[in-house]
Write a protein that holds these residues in place. Structure first.
Motif, PDB file in Angstrom:
ATOM      1  N   ASP A 184      -5.622  10.441   2.001  1.00 57.22           N
ATOM      2  CA  ASP A 184      -4.302  10.354   1.387  1.00 57.22           C
ATOM      3  C   ASP A 184      -3.227  10.940   2.313  1.00 57.22           C
ATOM      4  O   ASP A 184      -2.102  10.448   2.378  1.00 57.22           O
ATOM      5  CB  ASP A 184      -4.298  11.054   0.021  1.00 57.22           C
ATOM      6  N   LYS A 185      -3.576  11.994   3.070  1.00 58.55           N
ATOM      7  CA  LYS A 185      -2.631  12.546   4.029  1.00 58.55           C
ATOM      8  C   LYS A 185      -2.391  11.569   5.172  1.00 58.55           C
ATOM      9  O   LYS A 185      -1.261  11.413   5.664  1.00 58.55           O
ATOM     10  CB  LYS A 185      -3.154  13.872   4.581  1.00 58.55           C
ATOM     11  N   TYR A 186      -3.456  10.893   5.596  1.00 60.88           N
ATOM     12  CA  TYR A 186      -3.330   9.887   6.659  1.00 60.88           C
ATOM     13  C   TYR A 186      -2.415   8.754   6.198  1.00 60.88           C
ATOM     14  O   TYR A 186      -1.559   8.279   6.952  1.00 60.88           O
ATOM     15  CB  TYR A 186      -4.722   9.359   7.000  1.00 60.88           C
ATOM     16  N   LEU A 187      -2.548   8.328   4.928  1.00 63.56           N
ATOM     17  CA  LEU A 187      -1.683   7.283   4.378  1.00 63.56           C
ATOM     18  C   LEU A 187      -0.225   7.729   4.400  1.00 63.56           C
ATOM     19  O   LEU A 187       0.667   6.951   4.776  1.00 63.56           O
ATOM     20  CB  LEU A 187      -2.114   6.932   2.954  1.00 63.56           C
ATOM     21  N   ALA A 188       0.047   8.971   4.023  1.00 63.57           N
ATOM     22  CA  ALA A 188       1.414   9.479   4.037  1.00 63.57           C
ATOM     23  C   ALA A 188       1.970   9.494   5.463  1.00 63.57           C
ATOM     24  O   ALA A 188       3.140   9.140   5.689  1.00 63.57           O
ATOM     25  CB  ALA A 188       1.460  10.879   3.426  1.00 63.57           C
ATOM     26  N   GLU A 189       1.151   9.875   6.438  1.00 59.74           N
ATOM     27  CA  GLU A 189       1.587   9.879   7.830  1.00 59.74           C
ATOM     28  C   GLU A 189       1.911   8.465   8.306  1.00 59.74           C
ATOM     29  O   GLU A 189       2.890   8.248   9.023  1.00 59.74           O
ATOM     30  CB  GLU A 189       0.498  10.492   8.714  1.00 59.74           C
ATOM     31  N   VAL A 190       1.104   7.512   7.886  1.00 62.66           N
ATOM     32  CA  VAL A 190       1.334   6.119   8.280  1.00 62.66           C
ATOM     33  C   VAL A 190       2.645   5.607   7.683  1.00 62.66           C
ATOM     34  O   VAL A 190       3.448   4.955   8.368  1.00 62.66           O
ATOM     35  CB  VAL A 190       0.149   5.241   7.845  1.00 62.66           C
ATOM     36  N   ARG A 191       2.883   5.907   6.411  1.00 61.53           N
ATOM     37  CA  ARG A 191       4.128   5.464   5.774  1.00 61.53           C
ATOM     38  C   ARG A 191       5.344   6.049   6.497  1.00 61.53           C
ATOM     39  O   ARG A 191       6.322   5.340   6.755  1.00 61.53           O
ATOM     40  CB  ARG A 191       4.147   5.881   4.306  1.00 61.53           C
ATOM     41  N   ASP A 192       5.281   7.327   6.831  1.00 64.57           N
ATOM     42  CA  ASP A 192       6.402   7.963   7.533  1.00 64.57           C
ATOM     43  C   ASP A 192       6.623   7.328   8.900  1.00 64.57           C
ATOM     44  O   ASP A 192       7.762   7.111   9.330  1.00 64.57           O
ATOM     45  CB  ASP A 192       6.147   9.467   7.687  1.00 64.57           C
ATOM     46  N   TYR A 193       5.545   7.029   9.590  1.00 64.07           N
ATOM     47  CA  TYR A 193       5.662   6.429  10.914  1.00 64.07           C
ATOM     48  C   TYR A 193       6.281   5.039  10.827  1.00 64.07           C
ATOM     49  O   TYR A 193       7.176   4.694  11.613  1.00 64.07           O
ATOM     50  CB  TYR A 193       4.276   6.349  11.571  1.00 64.07           C
ATOM     51  N   LEU A 194       5.802   4.213   9.883  1.00 65.75           N
ATOM     52  CA  LEU A 194       6.344   2.863   9.746  1.00 65.75           C
ATOM     53  C   LEU A 194       7.827   2.894   9.384  1.00 65.75           C
ATOM     54  O   LEU A 194       8.625   2.097   9.893  1.00 65.75           O
ATOM     55  CB  LEU A 194       5.552   2.092   8.690  1.00 65.75           C
ATOM     56  N   LYS A 195       8.213   3.833   8.513  1.00 66.18           N
ATOM     57  CA  LYS A 195       9.613   3.958   8.137  1.00 66.18           C
ATOM     58  C   LYS A 195      10.465   4.320   9.346  1.00 66.18           C
ATOM     59  O   LYS A 195      11.561   3.773   9.543  1.00 66.18           O
ATOM     60  CB  LYS A 195       9.769   5.011   7.043  1.00 66.18           C
ATOM     61  N   ALA A 196       9.951   5.226  10.176  1.00 65.58           N
ATOM     62  CA  ALA A 196      10.687   5.636  11.372  1.00 65.58           C
ATOM     63  C   ALA A 196      10.824   4.489  12.358  1.00 65.58           C
ATOM     64  O   ALA A 196      11.794   4.438  13.132  1.00 65.58           O
ATOM     65  CB  ALA A 196       9.978   6.818  12.031  1.00 65.58           C
ATOM     66  N   GLN A 197       9.881   3.559  12.338  1.00 61.11           N
ATOM     67  CA  GLN A 197       9.937   2.414  13.245  1.00 61.11           C
ATOM     68  C   GLN A 197      10.744   1.253  12.679  1.00 61.11           C
ATOM     69  O   GLN A 197      10.873   0.214  13.334  1.00 61.11           O
ATOM     70  CB  GLN A 197       8.511   1.932  13.552  1.00 61.11           C
ATOM     71  N   GLY A 198      11.304   1.420  11.500  1.00 65.30           N
ATOM     72  CA  GLY A 198      12.109   0.363  10.894  1.00 65.30           C
ATOM     73  C   GLY A 198      11.287  -0.716  10.225  1.00 65.30           C
ATOM     74  O   GLY A 198      11.822  -1.787   9.897  1.00 65.30           O
ATOM     75  N   ALA A 199       9.993  -0.473   9.994  1.00 69.45           N
ATOM     76  CA  ALA A 199       9.136  -1.451   9.326  1.00 69.45           C
ATOM     77  C   ALA A 199       9.210  -1.245   7.813  1.00 69.45           C
ATOM     78  O   ALA A 199       9.445  -0.129   7.333  1.00 69.45           O
ATOM     79  CB  ALA A 199       7.705  -1.301   9.796  1.00 69.45           C
ATOM     80  N   SER A 200       9.004  -2.309   7.070  1.00 70.98           N
ATOM     81  CA  SER A 200       9.016  -2.229   5.612  1.00 70.98           C
ATOM     82  C   SER A 200       7.622  -2.516   5.075  1.00 70.98           C
ATOM     83  O   SER A 200       6.957  -3.464   5.492  1.00 70.98           O
ATOM     84  CB  SER A 200      10.006  -3.237   5.023  1.00 70.98           C
ATOM     85  N   VAL A 201       7.155  -1.660   4.152  1.00 75.48           N
ATOM     86  CA  VAL A 201       5.839  -1.820   3.544  1.00 75.48           C
ATOM     87  C   VAL A 201       5.971  -2.720   2.321  1.00 75.48           C
ATOM     88  O   VAL A 201       6.722  -2.426   1.392  1.00 75.48           O
ATOM     89  CB  VAL A 201       5.239  -0.456   3.148  1.00 75.48           C
ATOM     90  N   ILE A 202       5.251  -3.818   2.317  1.00 72.75           N
ATOM     91  CA  ILE A 202       5.297  -4.787   1.217  1.00 72.75           C
ATOM     92  C   ILE A 202       4.253  -4.447   0.160  1.00 72.75           C
ATOM     93  O   ILE A 202       4.487  -4.582  -1.039  1.00 72.75           O
ATOM     94  CB  ILE A 202       5.060  -6.215   1.753  1.00 72.75           C
ATOM     95  N   GLU A 203       3.094  -3.992   0.597  1.00 71.51           N
ATOM     96  CA  GLU A 203       1.994  -3.718  -0.320  1.00 71.51           C
ATOM     97  C   GLU A 203       1.094  -2.661   0.310  1.00 71.51           C
ATOM     98  O   GLU A 203       0.952  -2.594   1.534  1.00 71.51           O
ATOM     99  CB  GLU A 203       1.192  -5.006  -0.567  1.00 71.51           C
ATOM    100  N   ALA A 204       0.481  -1.832  -0.516  1.00 72.08           N
ATOM    101  CA  ALA A 204      -0.428  -0.802  -0.004  1.00 72.08           C
ATOM    102  C   ALA A 204      -1.555  -0.591  -1.005  1.00 72.08           C
ATOM    103  O   ALA A 204      -1.345  -0.670  -2.226  1.00 72.08           O
ATOM    104  CB  ALA A 204       0.308   0.511   0.244  1.00 72.08           C
ATOM    105  N   THR A 205      -2.749  -0.345  -0.482  1.00 74.27           N
ATOM    106  CA  THR A 205      -3.888  -0.023  -1.338  1.00 74.27           C
ATOM    107  C   THR A 205      -4.106   1.484  -1.319  1.00 74.27           C
ATOM    108  O   THR A 205      -3.753   2.167  -0.354  1.00 74.27           O
ATOM    109  CB  THR A 205      -5.169  -0.723  -0.848  1.00 74.27           C
ATOM    110  N   VAL A 206      -4.698   2.008  -2.362  1.00 75.57           N
ATOM    111  CA  VAL A 206      -4.983   3.439  -2.409  1.00 75.57           C
ATOM    112  C   VAL A 206      -6.237   3.707  -1.585  1.00 75.57           C
ATOM    113  O   VAL A 206      -7.121   2.839  -1.468  1.00 75.57           O
ATOM    114  CB  VAL A 206      -5.196   3.916  -3.856  1.00 75.57           C
ATOM    115  N   PRO A 207      -6.359   4.858  -0.953  1.00 70.60           N
ATOM    116  CA  PRO A 207      -7.571   5.177  -0.192  1.00 70.60           C
ATOM    117  C   PRO A 207      -8.805   5.130  -1.082  1.00 70.60           C
ATOM    118  O   PRO A 207      -8.773   5.559  -2.231  1.00 70.60           O
ATOM    119  CB  PRO A 207      -7.295   6.595   0.318  1.00 70.60           C
ATOM    120  N   ARG A 208      -9.879   4.611  -0.539  1.00 69.65           N
ATOM    121  CA  ARG A 208     -11.135   4.522  -1.291  1.00 69.65           C
ATOM    122  C   ARG A 208     -12.298   4.881  -0.375  1.00 69.65           C
ATOM    123  O   ARG A 208     -12.250   4.630   0.832  1.00 69.65           O
ATOM    124  CB  ARG A 208     -11.341   3.115  -1.855  1.00 69.65           C
ATOM    125  N   ARG A 209     -13.314   5.480  -0.973  1.00 67.23           N
ATOM    126  CA  ARG A 209     -14.503   5.811  -0.205  1.00 67.23           C
ATOM    127  C   ARG A 209     -15.452   4.626  -0.256  1.00 67.23           C
ATOM    128  O   ARG A 209     -15.855   4.165  -1.324  1.00 67.23           O
ATOM    129  CB  ARG A 209     -15.187   7.051  -0.758  1.00 67.23           C
TER     130      ARG A 209
END
Length: 441
Positions: A348-373
């Motif tokens: 979940d922390k990795y997902l948050a880091e990815v979202r922050d990075y994409l936002k900083a790069q000007g990318a828009s997230v259309i859909e996301a899945t929750v982390p699963r084992r």
């Protein structure tokens, strides 16, 4: 038989018989039911000019190398008109080279020494093992090897000959000896020298010589050859070929010589004897045609402590520090970062880091899945996003692998049009990913 022939050529009294008045047919039939043994010995030495920064002279590096490869081989039937197939069982592989003081070695692991080799009509060879994935190093050992069903017929005359007759080697045979494609200039020529008797057996002695120039993977080069061969007139087999050669490499201008390599190439061929691993009975039920499964590649880096399998359409790109990249021609990419177990992020922390990075790069997230084992041993957590990056729709796959010795984070970029096919490749990487040593900080 090949070793006896080689010894006889060096130490026995070899005398020419009376010149045959009638033409002699020199042709070898590659019977799928008959296996033969090939022994190759290569020795190289020379100097290579390595380009430097603009304005600086090239760095000249000495190089040397030698190899011994022995395998049993049998031709396989094929329904592809432009592809030939053989099955091989490697008995010995020794390959060593030194360039600029750095040693390089190659080998073929015992577990994959049985291989199928496919050769296209353009001379490209693609090996795979029905027993497991190959590494790029193992593929290179085979890819630079000669393919007897193309070399031998192309070296022998197309019609009956008498001593003194000469003929040109076919383009296929020239490609096997030189790896040049296309050939821009020159030719290689064979000659029927005489009939000789060695150890009470009759052989046709052949001469091979010539010079060719053309393009190879490492640039334009000119290659010169001079040597002899022996054709067993009783077994109807080319049993011995010994060539001395010189290769001159040219710089980017195609004129300046940037290196020279001298070498010898010795090939002996004879009956294979017992070949239980490539017999028809041993191959019954074995998949001998290329599939997605048996053409997978193996990446095994013991220094980094990382191992995984991946489809052949991908290639390993940059290996730097603790990171390895995989690239694919349509724009797909995978980044694997090896980490100590204590440094691995929660999914979940990795997902948050990815979202922050994409936002900083000007990318828009259309859909996301929750982390699963998806696996407990080893522990593997995954999630994915659909995003628009620089006006391009992509699927982004992420994973965190955790083992007692350490782990890795994985990020993959899949172009939308190829997301399903490339996604299966990423799936294969993740399912085979493992850490092979303890990762320290």
């Amino acid at each position: 038989m090949p070793r006896k022939l080689l010894a006889a050529c060096l130490v026995a009294v070899v005398g020419p018989t009376a010149a045959a008045q009638n033409p002699v047919t020199l042709a070898e039939r590659f019977d799928p039911a008959e296996a033969y043994r090939v022994e190759l010995k290569v020795r190289l030495s020379g100097r290579l000019a390595i380009p430097q920064e603009s304005g600086k002279p090239p760095q000249v590096l000495p190089m040397s190398g030698e190899s011994t490869v022995i395998y049993d081989e049998r031709v396989l039937p094929t329904d592809e008109p432009r592809t030939a197939r053989t099955v091989r069982a490697y008995r010995e592989v020794e390959f060593a080279r030194t360039a600029g003081g750095k040693d390089q070695k190659a080998e073929v692991r015992p577990s994959v020494r049985r291989m199928v080799v496919l050769r296209s009509d353009r001379g490209k060879k693609a090996p795979f093992s029905p027993d497991g994935p190959l590494t790029w190093g193992e593929i290179d050992v085979v890819r630079t090897d000669v393919f007897s069903p193309a070399l031998v017929p192309g070296l022998l005359p197309p019609q009956p000959v008498r001593p003194g007759d000469r003929w040109r080697l076919t383009p296929a045979a020239v490609v096997e000896l030189t790896d040049l494609d296309p050939i821009a200039a020159g030719e290689l020529v064979a000659e029927f020298v005489s009939v000789v008797t060695i150890s009470n057996k009759r052989y046709a002695k052949l001469g091979v010589s010539g010079s060719v120039r053309g393009a190879a993977e490492d640039g334009t080069s000119r290659q010169k050859f001079d040597g002899i061969g022996y054709f067993d007139l009783e077994a109807n087999r080319l049993t011995y070929l010994n060539l001395k050669g010189t290769r001159e490499l040219f710089g980017p201008d195609g004129k300046t010589v940037s290196g020279r390599i001298d070498g010898t190439f010795v090939m002996t061929r004879g009956p294979a004897g017992k070949t239980s691993d490539i017999s028809e009975a041993a191959l019954r039920g074995v998949e001998l045609r290329p599939t997605a499964a048996n053409t997978e590649l193996l990446y095994d880096n013991p220094d980094l402590g990382l191992r995984f399998q991946y489809p052949r359409r991908w290639r390993v790109g940059v290996v730097q520090g603790r990171q390895v990249t995989l690239d694919e021609s349509s724009g797909g990419g995978v980044l694997i970062t090896v980490e100590p177990a204590a440094s691995l992020p929660a999914a979940d922390k990795y997902l948050a880091e990815v979202r922050d990075y994409l936002k900083a790069q000007g990318a828009s997230v259309i859909e996301a899945t929750v982390p699963r084992r998806v696996s407990d041993r080893p522990r593997l957590d995954r999630f994915a996003l659909v995003a628009e990056v620089k006006k391009e729709k992509v699927r982004l796959e992420y994973a965190v692998l955790s083992q007692p010795e350490g782990g890795a984070t994985v990020s993959a970029r899949l172009p939308w049009a190829e997301r399903e096919e490339l996604g299966r490749g990423v799936e294969r990487v993740l399912r085979t990913l493992s850490i092979t040593k303890r990762i320290e900080k």
